[in-house]
Motif scaffolding. Structure first.
Motif, short mmCIF file in Angstrom:
data_model
loop_
_atom_site.label_atom_id
_atom_site.label_comp_id
_atom_site.label_asym_id
_atom_site.label_seq_id
_atom_site.Cartn_x
_atom_site.Cartn_y
_atom_site.Cartn_z
N LYS A 1 49.09 -20.09 -3.57
CA LYS A 1 50.25 -19.16 -3.69
C LYS A 1 51.27 -19.39 -4.54
N HIS A 2 51.85 -20.75 -4.61
CA HIS A 2 52.96 -21.07 -5.23
C HIS A 2 52.62 -21.99 -6.73
N ASN A 3 51.35 -22.01 -7.00
CA ASN A 3 51.15 -22.48 -8.16
C ASN A 3 51.38 -23.93 -8.33
N VAL A 4 51.14 -24.60 -7.19
CA VAL A 4 51.01 -26.12 -7.07
C VAL A 4 49.91 -26.81 -6.88
N ILE A 5 49.88 -28.13 -7.74
CA ILE A 5 48.53 -28.83 -7.92
C ILE A 5 48.66 -29.90 -6.85
N ILE A 6 47.73 -30.04 -6.16
CA ILE A 6 47.46 -31.08 -5.08
C ILE A 6 46.63 -32.28 -5.73
N LEU A 7 47.20 -33.51 -5.54
CA LEU A 7 46.48 -34.65 -5.71
C LEU A 7 46.02 -35.55 -4.58
N SER A 8 44.87 -35.35 -4.03
CA SER A 8 44.59 -36.10 -2.89
C SER A 8 44.24 -37.66 -3.14
N ALA B 1 59.01 -27.46 -8.44
CA ALA B 1 57.80 -28.02 -7.72
C ALA B 1 56.45 -27.65 -8.58
N LYS B 2 55.66 -28.88 -8.94
CA LYS B 2 54.59 -28.57 -9.88
C LYS B 2 53.50 -29.24 -9.42
N LEU B 3 53.41 -30.37 -8.57
CA LEU B 3 52.59 -31.21 -8.07
C LEU B 3 52.90 -31.74 -6.68
N CYS B 4 51.88 -32.04 -5.91
CA CYS B 4 51.94 -32.46 -4.55
C CYS B 4 51.07 -33.73 -4.35
N PHE B 5 51.80 -34.81 -3.90
CA PHE B 5 50.77 -36.00 -3.39
C PHE B 5 50.50 -35.86 -2.05
N PHE B 6 49.26 -35.72 -1.80
CA PHE B 6 48.68 -35.64 -0.33
C PHE B 6 48.00 -36.94 -0.03
N CYS B 7 48.02 -37.37 1.08
CA CYS B 7 47.31 -38.56 1.57
C CYS B 7 46.38 -38.60 2.76
N ASN B 8 45.13 -38.72 2.55
CA ASN B 8 43.89 -38.25 3.36
C ASN B 8 42.94 -39.30 3.39
N PRO B 9 42.88 -40.27 4.66
CA PRO B 9 43.47 -40.27 5.79
C PRO B 9 44.86 -40.94 5.35
N HIS B 10 45.91 -40.45 6.29
CA HIS B 10 47.46 -40.79 5.92
C HIS B 10 47.80 -42.13 6.15
N PRO C 1 47.39 -46.11 -10.85
CA PRO C 1 47.73 -45.40 -12.07
C PRO C 1 47.37 -43.96 -12.00
N VAL C 2 46.26 -43.38 -11.34
CA VAL C 2 46.00 -42.00 -11.15
C VAL C 2 47.43 -41.33 -10.87
N LEU C 3 48.09 -42.02 -9.82
CA LEU C 3 49.30 -41.13 -9.20
C LEU C 3 50.31 -40.83 -10.62
N SER C 4 50.33 -42.07 -11.33
CA SER C 4 51.51 -42.07 -12.37
C SER C 4 50.96 -41.53 -13.42
N SER C 5 49.83 -41.51 -13.82
CA SER C 5 49.52 -40.88 -15.03
C SER C 5 49.52 -39.33 -14.53
N SER C 6 49.20 -38.86 -13.52
CA SER C 6 49.13 -37.38 -12.96
C SER C 6 50.67 -36.89 -13.22
N GLU D 1 40.16 -25.09 -7.25
CA GLU D 1 41.04 -24.50 -7.95
C GLU D 1 42.34 -25.16 -8.12
N VAL D 2 42.80 -25.78 -7.16
CA VAL D 2 44.30 -26.27 -7.26
C VAL D 2 44.29 -27.55 -6.58
N ALA D 3 43.28 -28.45 -6.33
CA ALA D 3 43.37 -29.72 -6.15
C ALA D 3 42.23 -30.75 -6.95
N TYR D 4 42.72 -32.01 -6.89
CA TYR D 4 41.56 -33.02 -7.13
C TYR D 4 41.74 -34.32 -6.30
N SER D 5 41.00 -35.50 -6.72
CA SER D 5 41.06 -36.41 -5.66
C SER D 5 41.15 -37.72 -6.35
#
Length: 386
Positions: free
Chosen positions: A186-193, A156-165, A91-96, A218-222
Motif C-alpha cells: 500500500k505504501h510502496n515500502v520494500i521488506i527485507l526479511s 520510509a523506503k525499506l523495512c528490516f524484518f526478522c523472522n524468527p525474531h 552485508p546483505v543488510l548494509s548493501s540493501s 512483489e514487495v519482499a526478499y529474504s
C-alpha cells in the motif's frame, strides 16, 4: 552421552565469544559451542586436500542445496534463478540500505531486534524508524497501527524484518506477515526479511518463510544462511532470494560494488554439505537446545522468580525480563560478570523494548547451561543485597 555434551575448548582460538578471562562463562554472542556436523568437516577436509585455493564462484550444486533444503523442511519452493550469493546476512543488510534508499531516507524496524540492524542503517547515513513490538503476557506481536504510520512517511523506503525474531524468539504466522506485506504494498515500502535463524526452532514449530506466502514476491526478499543452524558463522556464507527483478538488479549491483558477492573457497563447500546432508544433525541439535530451553525456563521460574522468561519458539537464545530487579540492565550485567563471571547480552542493545532484559545463548552443553543458571541465581541474589 550426546555429541552436543562434548565441547571443543575454544579459548585461545581467536574466538570472539571465548576471548574472556579463565573464570568467565560467555553465553552472549549468537554462535554455538557445538562442533559443526561431520558432513561439513569432511567436505572441508576434502577441499583442503585439493590444495589449490584460487578464486571461485557458486555452482549449480550450491543453488540446488538451498532449493532442496528449504523445500523439504519448510515447503518453500525457491526458484534457483532468484538466488544470489553473499558473504553474510549483515552485508546483505548494509548493501540493501545503499541499494534501495538515499541518504536521509528511513528504514523501518521492529524492536527489540538484532542490534546490527541499527549499524547497517546508521553507517550509511540513513535513519532508523523504530516501531516497538507489543508485548502482552510474554507474547510479542506487530503494532500494525504504528507500522502503517511509519510506512506512510514519504521518507520510509525499506523495512528490516526478522523472522524468527531475534532476540524474542517469535515465529511469525502467515496471517501476521500477510498483513505486513499488504501495508508495505500500500505504501510502496520494500521488506527485507532476515531469516538466518529460520532452521533453528523448537521441534514441532517450523517457521514460515515470508516468501512462501502470497503478495511477498512483489514487495519482499529474504536473506538466508546455514551459518546459525550449523555453526558456520566464521566461514561467511549466505544467500539472498529476490523474486522481484527490479529489486534483484539493484541489490545485485550493490553487493558487487561493495565486494561482498564472491565466496571464499570454503563458503559454498560448507553450505552445500550442511544443507544437503545436515538434516539429522540439525534435528538432534534443535532437540538438544529444546531441553536446555525448558530446563532454563523451569529453573528461572522456580529458583529466580524475580526474573521472567519469554517462552520463544525459535532460535537458541533465551529472552529474560529483569525489570523487577534493575532499572538498568547494563549495571546488572556488569555486576553479574564481575561477581560470577557470567557474560550475557544486554537487552538495551536491541532498541526500544529491550530495556531491563537480557539475552542468554543456550547453544552450549547442558552442563554449561546448568552452570550459567547457577551463576545467574547467585548474581541476582548478590545484586539484591548490594
Amino acid at each position: 552421552m550426546s555429541e552436543f555434551d562434548i565441547l571443543v575448548d575454544r579459548r585461545k582460538s581467536g574466538s570472539i565469544k571465548w576471548d574472556v578471562k579463565d573464570n568467565e562463562l560467555p553465553m552472549w554472542v549468537a554462535d554455538m559451542d557445538f562442533s559443526a556436523p561431520e558432513c561439513v568437516r569432511k567436505a572441508l577436509a576434502k577441499r583442503v586436500e585439493h590444495g589449490v585455493f584460487g578464486y571461485c564462484m557458486p555452482d549449480e550444486a550450491w543453488a540446488k542445496a538451498y532449493v532442496g533444503f528449504y523445500q523439504r523442511r519448510f515447503g518453500w519452493d525457491i526458484d534457483s534463478k532468484d538466488l544470489i550469493f553473499c558473504l553474510g546476512v549483515v552485508p546483505v543488510l548494509s548493501s540493501s540500505v545503499r541499494a534501495l534508499t538515499e541518504v536521509g531516507d528511513k528504514v523501518v524496524l521492529f524492536t527489540p531486534v538484532y542490534n546490527i540492524f541499527f549499524n547497517s542503517i546508521l553507517n550509511s547515513k540513513r535513519v532508523p524508524s523504530v516501531v516497538p513490538l507489543i508485548e502482552k503476557d510474554g507474547v510479542y506481536s506487530l503494532d500494525y497501527e504504528n507500522i502503517e504510520k511509519a510506512f506512510a512517511d514519504e521518507k520510509a523506503k525499506l523495512c528490516f524484518f526478522c523472522n524468527p525474531h531475534n532476540p524474542v524468539g517469535k515465529i511469525y504466522t502467515e496471517e501476521e506477515m500477510a498483513k505486513l506485506l499488504a501495508l508495505a504494498k500500500k505504501h510502496n515500502v520494500i521488506i527485507l526479511s532476515d531469516e538466518i535463524h529460520g532452521p533453528v526452532s523448537l521441534p514441532g514449530h517450523p517457521y514460515k518463510p515470508m516468501l512462501s506466502i502470497p503478495l511477498s514476491s512483489e514487495v519482499a526478499y529474504s536473506a538466508i544462511s546455514p551459518t546459525k543452524a550449523f555453526n558456520l558463522a566464521g566461514i561467511h556464507t549466505a544467500a539472498i532470494v529476490i523474486p522481484n527483478p527490479e529489486i534483484r538488479k539493484k541489490v545485485e549491483r550493490q553487493i558487487n560494488t561493495d565486494e561482498v558477492a564472491e565466496p571464499n573457497v570454503f563458503s559454498c563447500v560448507a553450505s552445500t554439505a550442511a544443507l544437503n546432508e545436515g538434516d539429522e544433525w540439525l534435528d538432534k541439535m534443535n532437540a538438544y537446545v529444546a531441553v536446555s530451553r525448558k530446563y532454563a525456563s523451569d529453573y528461572i521460574k522456580k529458583e529466580i522468580p524475580s526474573l521472567r522468561v519469554i517462552d520463544g519458539e525459535a532460535t537458541y537464545l533465551l529472552w529474560v525480563d529483569c525489570r523487577k530487579i534493575c532499572a538498568d540492565s547494563r549495571d546488572f550485567l556488569a555486576f553479574l560478570r564481575e561477581k560470577t563471571g557470567l557474560f550475557l547480552s544486554n537487552g538495551e542493545e536491541y532498541g526500544a523494548g529491550g530495556e531491563g532484559f537480557v539475552r542468554i545463548n543456550l547453544a552450549t552443553s547442558h552442563q554449561n547451561v546448568e552452570e550459567g543458571l547457577r551463576r545467574l541465581k547467585e548474581g541476582v541474589e548478590a545484586y539484591g543485597r548490594k
